[in-house]
Enzyme design. Structure first.
Site, short mmCIF file in Angstrom:
data_model
loop_
_atom_site.label_atom_id
_atom_site.label_comp_id
_atom_site.label_asym_id
_atom_site.label_seq_id
_atom_site.Cartn_x
_atom_site.Cartn_y
_atom_site.Cartn_z
N ASN A 177 0.84 -1.19 0.00
CA ASN A 177 0.00 0.00 0.00
C ASN A 177 0.87 1.24 0.00
OD1 ASN A 177 -0.27 1.79 2.61
ND2 ASN A 177 0.14 -0.30 3.32
N GLY A 207 1.06 -9.45 9.48
CA GLY A 207 0.60 -10.68 8.86
C GLY A 207 -0.27 -11.58 9.71
N GLY A 248 -0.37 7.14 1.48
CA GLY A 248 0.14 8.50 1.62
C GLY A 248 -0.51 9.26 2.77
N LEU A 249 -0.84 8.53 3.84
CA LEU A 249 -1.38 9.14 5.06
C LEU A 249 -2.60 10.01 4.83
CD1 LEU A 249 1.91 10.20 6.92
CD2 LEU A 249 0.55 8.14 7.28
N CYS A 305 6.30 5.50 8.44
CA CYS A 305 5.49 5.38 7.23
C CYS A 305 6.36 5.46 5.99
CB CYS A 305 4.42 6.45 7.17
SG CYS A 305 3.43 6.28 5.69
C1 LIG Z 1 -3.78 -0.03 3.71
C2 LIG Z 1 -2.87 0.17 4.89
C3 LIG Z 1 -2.77 1.42 5.50
C4 LIG Z 1 -1.91 1.63 6.58
N1 LIG Z 1 -1.85 2.87 7.17
C5 LIG Z 1 -1.05 3.07 8.25
C6 LIG Z 1 -1.01 4.34 8.90
O1 LIG Z 1 -1.70 5.28 8.53
N2 LIG Z 1 -0.16 4.48 9.97
C7 LIG Z 1 0.61 3.45 10.43
O2 LIG Z 1 1.34 3.63 11.41
N3 LIG Z 1 0.57 2.23 9.84
C8 LIG Z 1 -0.23 2.02 8.76
N4 LIG Z 1 -0.27 0.77 8.17
C9 LIG Z 1 0.56 -0.32 8.70
C10 LIG Z 1 -0.25 -1.25 9.62
O3 LIG Z 1 -0.71 -0.57 10.75
C11 LIG Z 1 0.60 -2.47 10.05
O4 LIG Z 1 1.66 -2.01 10.84
C12 LIG Z 1 1.16 -3.26 8.88
O5 LIG Z 1 0.20 -3.34 7.85
C13 LIG Z 1 1.60 -4.68 9.24
O6 LIG Z 1 0.55 -5.45 9.77
P1 LIG Z 1 -0.42 -6.44 8.93
O7 LIG Z 1 0.45 -7.35 8.13
O8 LIG Z 1 -1.27 -7.10 9.95
O9 LIG Z 1 -1.22 -5.55 8.00
C14 LIG Z 1 -1.11 0.55 7.07
C15 LIG Z 1 -1.23 -0.70 6.46
C16 LIG Z 1 -2.08 -0.93 5.39
C17 LIG Z 1 -2.15 -2.29 4.76
#
Ligand SMILES: Cc1cc2nc3c(=O)[nH]c(=O)nc-3n(C[C@H](O)[C@H](O)[C@H](O)COP(=O)(O)O)c2cc1C
Ligand SMILES: Cc1cc2nc3c(=O)[nH]c(=O)nc-3n(C[C@H](O)[C@H](O)[C@H](O)COP(=O)(O)OP(=O)(O)OC[C@H]3O[C@@H](n4cnc5c(N)ncnc54)[C@H](O)[C@@H]3O)c2cc1C
Ligand code: FES
Lengths: 318, 314
Positions: A80, A260, A83-84, A141
């Site tokens: 992904n 994950g 872009g915040l 990020c």
């Molecule tokens: C679509 C998407 C948007 C995300 N947006 C943020 C965010 O705004 N700030 C942040 O700290 N992490 C963001 N993350 C990271 C997640 O919080 C998480 O740390 C990362 O996806 C790993 O965990 P997962 O494999 O369970 O998704 C985002 C992840 C995804 C997939």
């Protein structure tokens, strides 16, 4: 800890854990950016059943985010580059914070910025909201041009930003969220802990790229994105264990682990590796109610293992 | 927590039928589990569901088209969005029709669904077509894979607005691309106003165009739409346009509609990770009507149907 193998379906198990002075009814937390601001999951699960909720990253001004495509699927994962995109701190406090009153769950607000002053301004405003239990500092990020990950890769900057933000958060818990895209994650973790982080959160996504071979261009408009989902889980488990042994355990600071997680056994691996709480991100896109199923799965596991409290499991790796 | 009943949810469905329409298209008929009845009785044309395809197997190797044999090997984890081509709520039973085009690893796996198989999905999602009152004429413009939600809309309009006249403009790359409409494509005659199965059953006059001229007139569907407007000059207060298809075709249809001052709704597609407004991956660049600023709306939550004049076309 003596783990006896002995099934007892009636064993009452205690799922509660503590992140500093905030106690969670169980270790399950929504990951930032994957579960909206507050109430977006309502149709799928009862948010009161979660240990805590971490919001989307909030910045001082609203951000539109990147052009599309912002995501692309990969084998066992996705990239992904959002872009915040977010509504900005003013609107968040006006419209979203009051909604938190509807729930009993502790809310953590993830904050991001391009300069230390921006982080401070957001942290200061949010710290005045009674309903917010803590802030998660996103210094990891991968999808914004300045700030973000560059803060998270330099121990000196991590010291500075943690020290300064800690001064404005008052009674709130300060969580620092680490990027895995560094040579030595423990050095960054140590910098955060020594400057007052009450908890560490890891991992954020791994910087990555997918190429469209027909056009010979990257698929994402941002060119690169962050890899999340099952593909990163074994690396994330390893990093949680490393930070637990080298920094968190000696300092007595809890870890929020994730990357994950889709199933109860994934979550349990993280806890054994050293995580006090675990986050569900990408896994929730696949099954919006998976957090609730994981809570039940952890209970079943504890009974099967004859363990009475999940807290006993934290860092129990042999 | 909200006290009102959930508007959407995660549900299971049973496959009633999964039939090929030509070599690239299929029709999937699903009977939803009972607890989906209430949310789906309020669902509208243009809304969609997110189907979990991750657990489906690939078809046997000899059934995989040559051009997909490489990409078919990719694993699927994210759900895939599909519009409804029909929803039938009757005596406690909800039956949903999906028309899908086999394009990649997920849609290829969907072909293996058999009668009686169980399918997990999230829905109903997004906002569908809005049906304003007092329109005497509704013009449906469908391009390529954009047909399914317009087929559904046509059925709904026939029922809800029996006095509204419907005219359809349907385009595809070639004759085979019209298979969504349940026709024997080999029998299609080269005429401009032949009726397609789905629309002729509803008595909808239909203009067909194909890029290569293999059916209907040669050219883009937006051109045939424009030619018709130039000739017939419908009253802008009585007319509404509904369009679904590739973005370039929607952009052209939006421009033509605005030239003729006709209100127009378009159904857009974006890559979606969640389909429920959580991830912000499906951004659609829009103009804020209040102040003219550029904003992003979410295709899955604010759309997939938008008014064509709110979208910033690029
Ligand atoms: C679509 C998407 C948007 C995300 N947006 C943020 C965010 O705004 N700030 C942040 O700290 N992490 C963001 N993350 C990271 C997640 O919080 C998480 O740390 C990362 O996806 C790993 O965990 P997962 O494999 O369970 O998704 C985002 C992840 C995804 C997939
Ligand atoms: C709201 C919505 C409703 C939809 N309704 C239908 C429907 O009724 N019937 C139907 O056949 N399809 C529909 N689609 C498209 C469908 O979801 C995709 O074709 C499907 O996800 C492809 O998956 P795949 O793994 O088979 O192919 P992939 O390998 O994912 O894709 C194959 C090719 O299609 C392109 N593609 C994939 N998804 C999209 C997209 N969302 N927009 C543009 N290009 C894309 C890819 O770039 C690639 O070139 C809809 C999409 C959306 C967003
Ligand atoms: S697909 Fe996740 S917000 Fe639209």
């Amino acid at each position: 800890m003596g783990i006896k193998k002995n099934n007892d379906i009636n064993l009452s198990v205690n799922l509660s854990v503590n992140l500093g002075k905030v106690s969670l009814i169980n270790p399950l937390i929504t990951a930032s950016g994957t579960c909206g601001y507050v109430d977006e999951l309502d149709d799928f699960l009862d948010i009161n059943q979660l240990g805590a909720f971490i919001t989307k990253s909030i910045t001082i001004k609203p951000r539109l985010g990147n052009d599309v495509p912002r995501i692309v699927e990969t084998d066992s994962g996705m990239l992904n580059a959002i872009g915040l995109a977010n509504i900005g701190v003013e609107k968040f406090i006006q419209e979203k914070v009051p909604m938190m009153e509807r729930y009993k769950t502790p809310f953590f607000v993830n904050i991001a910025g391009q300069t230390i002053d921006e982080y401070l301004a957001v942290a200061d405003k949010l710290s005045q909201c009674r309903r917010i239990a803590g802030l998660e500092l996103n210094i990891s990020c991968p999808n914004v041009k300045q700030g973000g990950i560059t803060f998270g890769t330099d121990p000196a900057l991590v010291r500075q930003i943690t020290t300064e933000v800690k001064k404005v958060v008052r009674d709130k818990i300060l969580v620092v969220k680490l990027t895995p895209s560094v040579t030595d994650i423990s050095a960054i973790a140590r910098a955060a802990v020594e400057c007052g982080a009450d908890a560490l959160s890891l991992v954020n996504t791994f910087t990555a790229m997918v190429i469209d071979i027909e056009t010979q261009k990257p698929v994402l408009a941002n060119r690169t994105g962050g890899l999340s989902g099952p593909a990163i889980k074994p690396i994330a488990v390893y990093l949680v264990n490393k930070v637990y042994n080298e920094v968190a355990k000696p300092a007595g600071v809890p870890i929020i682990g994730g990357g994950g997680i889709r199933t109860a056994s994934d979550a349990i691996e993280f806890i054994i590796a050293g995580a006090t709480a675990v986050t569900i991100g990408t896994g929730g896109f696949i099954n919006p109610d998976c957090a609730v199923k994981i809570i039940q799965g952890i209970k079943d596991y504890l009974r099967r293992q004859n363990i009475t409290a999940v807290a006993e499991l934290i860092g129990s790796l042999k | 927590m909200t006290d009102s009943p959930p508007k959407k949810g995660v549900f299971n469905a049973t496959v009633l039928m999964n039939r090929s329409l030509g070599d690239k298209f299929c029709r999937l008929t699903l009977e939803l589990e009972k607890k989906a009845n209430i949310p789906f009785s309020h669902a509208s044309a243009g809304q969609f569901i997110e189907i979990d395809i991750s657990k489906l197997a690939l078809p046997a190797e000899k059934l995989i088209p040559q051009h997909l044999s490489d990409s078919a090997q990719r694993d699927i984890i994210l759900r895939r969005p599909f519009s409804f081509a029909d929803i039938d709520c009757n005596n406690d039973t909800t039956v949903v029709e999906i028309l899908y085009c086999v394009l990649g690893p997920a849609t290829l796996r969907m072909k293996t669904l058999k009668i009686g198989d169980s399918v997990n999905f999230i829905g109903p999602l997004g906002n569908g077509f809005k049906i304003p009152e007092n329109r005497k004429l509704a013009l449906l413009v469908a391009g390529g894979m954009g047909a399914p939600p317009l087929i559904h809309l046509a059925k709904v309009l026939k029922k809800q607005c029996p006095d509204t006249e419907l005219i359809a403009f349907v385009g595809a790359k070639a004759l085979a691309g019209l298979a969504f409409f349940d026709i024997e494509t080999s029998k299609l005659k080269k005429e401009t106003d032949i009726a397609l199965g789905e629309f002729s059953r509803l008595n909808i006059k239909t203009f067909i165009s194909t890029d290569d001229g293999s059916a209907g007139v040669k050219g883009f569907v937006s051109e045939s739409f424009k030619n018709w407007l130039t000739k017939n000059k419908p009253d802008d207060k009585d007319t509404i346009v509904y369009a679904c298809g590739p973005e370039a075709m929607l952009s052209a249809t939006a421009a033509i509609s605005s030239q003729f001052k006709l209100p127009c709704q378009v159904s857009l597609e974006r890559r979606m990770a969640c389909g429920t407004g959580l991830c912000q991956s499906c951004a659609v660049k829009c103009r804020d009507k209040a102040n003219g600023n550029t904003i992003y709306k979410l295709c899955c939550k604010d759309g997939p149907v938008f008014w064509s004049d709110e979208v910033v076309w690029e």
